[in-house]
Design an enzyme around this catalytic site. Structure first.
Site, mmCIF file in Angstrom:
data_model
loop_
_atom_site.group_PDB
_atom_site.id
_atom_site.type_symbol
_atom_site.label_atom_id
_atom_site.label_comp_id
_atom_site.label_asym_id
_atom_site.label_seq_id
_atom_site.Cartn_x
_atom_site.Cartn_y
_atom_site.Cartn_z
ATOM 1 N N SER A 156 4.125 6.714 7.306
ATOM 2 C CA SER A 156 3.871 6.959 5.895
ATOM 3 C C SER A 156 4.929 6.176 5.119
ATOM 4 O O SER A 156 5.373 5.113 5.550
ATOM 5 C CB SER A 156 3.938 8.462 5.621
ATOM 6 O OG SER A 156 3.787 8.730 4.250
ATOM 7 N N TYR A 183 -1.397 2.152 -2.757
ATOM 8 C CA TYR A 183 -0.467 2.270 -1.618
ATOM 9 C C TYR A 183 -0.020 3.725 -1.483
ATOM 10 O O TYR A 183 -0.025 4.290 -0.381
ATOM 11 C CB TYR A 183 0.744 1.353 -1.820
ATOM 12 C CG TYR A 183 1.708 1.348 -0.645
ATOM 13 C CD1 TYR A 183 1.326 0.855 0.603
ATOM 14 C CD2 TYR A 183 3.012 1.845 -0.772
ATOM 15 C CE1 TYR A 183 2.212 0.850 1.686
ATOM 16 C CE2 TYR A 183 3.904 1.835 0.311
ATOM 17 C CZ TYR A 183 3.495 1.341 1.530
ATOM 18 O OH TYR A 183 4.376 1.340 2.610
ATOM 19 N N LYS A 187 -0.501 6.277 1.716
ATOM 20 C CA LYS A 187 0.649 6.823 2.450
ATOM 21 C C LYS A 187 0.654 8.356 2.397
ATOM 22 O O LYS A 187 1.158 9.003 3.317
ATOM 23 C CB LYS A 187 1.944 6.208 1.912
ATOM 24 C CG LYS A 187 2.064 4.710 2.215
ATOM 25 C CD LYS A 187 2.368 4.441 3.678
ATOM 26 C CE LYS A 187 1.489 3.431 4.331
ATOM 27 N NZ LYS A 187 1.779 3.199 5.761
HETATM 28 N N1 NAP Z 1 9.370 -2.005 5.402
HETATM 29 C C1 NAP Z 1 9.531 -0.942 4.614
HETATM 30 O O1 NAP Z 1 10.449 -0.903 3.769
HETATM 31 C C2 NAP Z 1 8.610 0.238 4.739
HETATM 32 C C3 NAP Z 1 8.854 1.337 3.906
HETATM 33 C C4 NAP Z 1 8.004 2.435 4.002
HETATM 34 C C5 NAP Z 1 6.957 2.427 4.906
HETATM 35 N N2 NAP Z 1 6.744 1.330 5.691
HETATM 36 C C6 NAP Z 1 5.594 1.355 6.602
HETATM 37 O O2 NAP Z 1 5.979 0.866 7.871
HETATM 38 C C7 NAP Z 1 4.846 0.295 8.530
HETATM 39 C C8 NAP Z 1 5.257 -1.014 9.184
HETATM 40 O O3 NAP Z 1 5.553 -1.933 8.157
HETATM 41 P P1 NAP Z 1 6.560 -3.168 8.328
HETATM 42 O O4 NAP Z 1 7.605 -2.973 7.304
HETATM 43 O O5 NAP Z 1 6.926 -3.355 9.742
HETATM 44 O O6 NAP Z 1 5.615 -4.345 7.801
HETATM 45 P P2 NAP Z 1 5.095 -5.704 8.469
HETATM 46 O O7 NAP Z 1 6.219 -6.449 9.089
HETATM 47 O O8 NAP Z 1 4.306 -6.381 7.391
HETATM 48 O O9 NAP Z 1 4.124 -5.193 9.611
HETATM 49 C C9 NAP Z 1 2.872 -4.659 9.291
HETATM 50 C C10 NAP Z 1 1.968 -4.785 10.483
HETATM 51 O O10 NAP Z 1 0.687 -4.251 10.128
HETATM 52 C C11 NAP Z 1 -0.300 -5.162 10.585
HETATM 53 N N3 NAP Z 1 -1.558 -5.076 9.875
HETATM 54 C C12 NAP Z 1 -1.789 -5.188 8.541
HETATM 55 N N4 NAP Z 1 -3.108 -5.129 8.304
HETATM 56 C C13 NAP Z 1 -3.730 -4.983 9.502
HETATM 57 C C14 NAP Z 1 -5.078 -4.882 9.930
HETATM 58 N N5 NAP Z 1 -6.103 -4.958 9.070
HETATM 59 N N6 NAP Z 1 -5.335 -4.735 11.240
HETATM 60 C C15 NAP Z 1 -4.327 -4.680 12.141
HETATM 61 N N7 NAP Z 1 -3.030 -4.808 11.825
HETATM 62 C C16 NAP Z 1 -2.746 -4.951 10.499
HETATM 63 C C17 NAP Z 1 0.352 -6.532 10.391
HETATM 64 O O11 NAP Z 1 -0.376 -7.500 11.110
HETATM 65 P P3 NAP Z 1 -0.442 -9.039 10.618
HETATM 66 O O12 NAP Z 1 0.896 -9.636 10.963
HETATM 67 O O13 NAP Z 1 -1.582 -9.613 11.392
HETATM 68 O O14 NAP Z 1 -0.681 -9.013 9.148
HETATM 69 C C18 NAP Z 1 1.734 -6.243 10.923
HETATM 70 O O15 NAP Z 1 1.735 -6.310 12.326
HETATM 71 C C19 NAP Z 1 3.742 0.193 7.484
HETATM 72 O O16 NAP Z 1 2.803 1.219 7.703
HETATM 73 C C20 NAP Z 1 4.471 0.419 6.167
HETATM 74 O O17 NAP Z 1 3.645 1.013 5.188
HETATM 75 C C21 NAP Z 1 7.544 0.257 5.630
#
Ligand code: NAP
Length: 316
Positions: A156, A183, A187
């Protein structure tokens, strides 16, 4: 209770743990927090399945992990969460290739994209972040039921504070689209899904957790312009003067903790941040989980409309 907190890393969480014999399935395993989750649990002996929609990116993630951990047991699988048919195909393939899944980490996500629709016509963020994982979890549940110490972790965000789920119009058909409201509702849906899973599957020994990882610089901001990024950082800094970015290993720590912590044994349906279960808080801008995100009535309604949208029932 552990003394883990904001600066805790994945390796801190897993220190002394042996995950041999544990199969971990991670969506979004080719990037950011998902890749680090895969790396960390593989380094402690787990068999890891990295799921993603692009084989080249998955191969690059495997190569990066193997360069640090040559003996890591890693496999990949294609799963496009924006396509119901793609998710079903992934579920079928997983059923043929794997005997069980002990830990399912629903980590993939898209943030603040311009209005777009998934292949099946759902609004992109609700469709990918919630509905995609809802159907994938249903498809993988027969494997999860065969696991031991079975846990499902749904990524989330504190962004769930931005909005509850509009249960009458989740796809923005009759209201104006706003990328942050979208978003936020997706979440919130990830928390409600954890509540719904806990309610339906706790009798089978399956527990579900929602996680806010912190603020981490990954590829998640890819849809934001420089101005939008600056505005977001200003908004965060105003609401939380003590804000600082986490490193990726710090960011992935809470999902790894939720998946493995002994103190969570037998207890799910909760929202975790900084390697702790968060308190319910309807005012704070710096932490906590909103009441609307844990509300069982909301969780049940979301479950029902999700079943209708994916066209399948999902029962415990
Ligand atoms: N980073 C933060 O500050 C933060 C804060 C709060 C929550 N989150 C949550 O943490 C989680 C991981 O995020 P992250 O920060 O690691 O971001 P990230 O580096 O952008 O990774 C996101 C991943 O989701 C995949 N994805 C997106 N759309 C998809 C689809 N249609 N089918 C399959 N895979 C898909 C992406 O694949 P592609 O590379 O192919 O696009 C990528 O592997 C997310 O749910 C995000 O909402 C992150």
């Amino acid at each position: 209770m552990s003394d883990f907190g904001k600066n805790t890393t994945t390796d801190d969480v897993l220190a002394g743990k042996d995950l041999s014999g544990t199969t971990v399935f991670v969506t979004g395993g080719n990037s950011g927090l998902g890749q680090e989750t895969g790396r960390a649990v593989a380094a402690h002996g787990a068999h890891v399945v990295l799921a993603g929609r692009d084989q080249a990116k998955l191969d690059a993630a495997v190569a990066a992990i193997k360069s640090d951990h040559p003996d890591a047991k890693l496999e990949t699988i294609i799963c496009d969460l924006g396509s119901l048919d793609g998710i079903r195909a992934c579920g079928r393939e997983a059923g043929e290739r794997f005997d069980k899944i002990d830990l399912l980490i629903n980590n993939a996500g898209v943030m603040a994209c311009p209005f777009a629709k998934t292949s099946d016509g759902f609004e992109m963020q609700f469709g990918t972040n919630h509905l995609g994982h809802f159907l994938l979890t249903k498809c993988l549940m027969p494997l999860v039921e065969k696991g031991s110490n079975k846990r499902i972790v749904n990524l989330s965000s504190r962004g769930h504070h931005f909005a509850p789920v509009d249960l009458d119009d989740p796809n923005f058909r009759s209201r104006e689209y706003n990328e942050w409201v979208s978003y936020g509702q997706s979440k919130t849906a990830n928390v409600l899904f954890s509540v719904g899973l806990e309610d339906r599957f706790t009798d089978k020994g399956i527990h579900a957790y929602a996680v806010h990882p912190g603020g981490i610089q990954t590829n998640l901001g890819r849809h934001m312009t420089e101005e939008q990024s600056a505005a977001l950082i200003e908004r965060i800094s105003k609401s939380d003067p003590d804000f600082s970015w986490k490193t990726i290993p710090q960011g992935a720590a809470t999902q790894v903790w939720a998946a493995t912590a002994d103190e969570l044994e037998g207890r799910g349906g909760v929202y975790c941040e900084d390697c702790h279960v968060a308190e319910v808080d309807d005012e704070s801008t710096t932490g906590g989980v909103r009441t609307y995100a844990l509300d069982k009535g909301n969780a049940d309604r979301l479950w029902t409309i999700s079943e209708e949208m994916v066209g399948e029932t999902f029962t415990g």
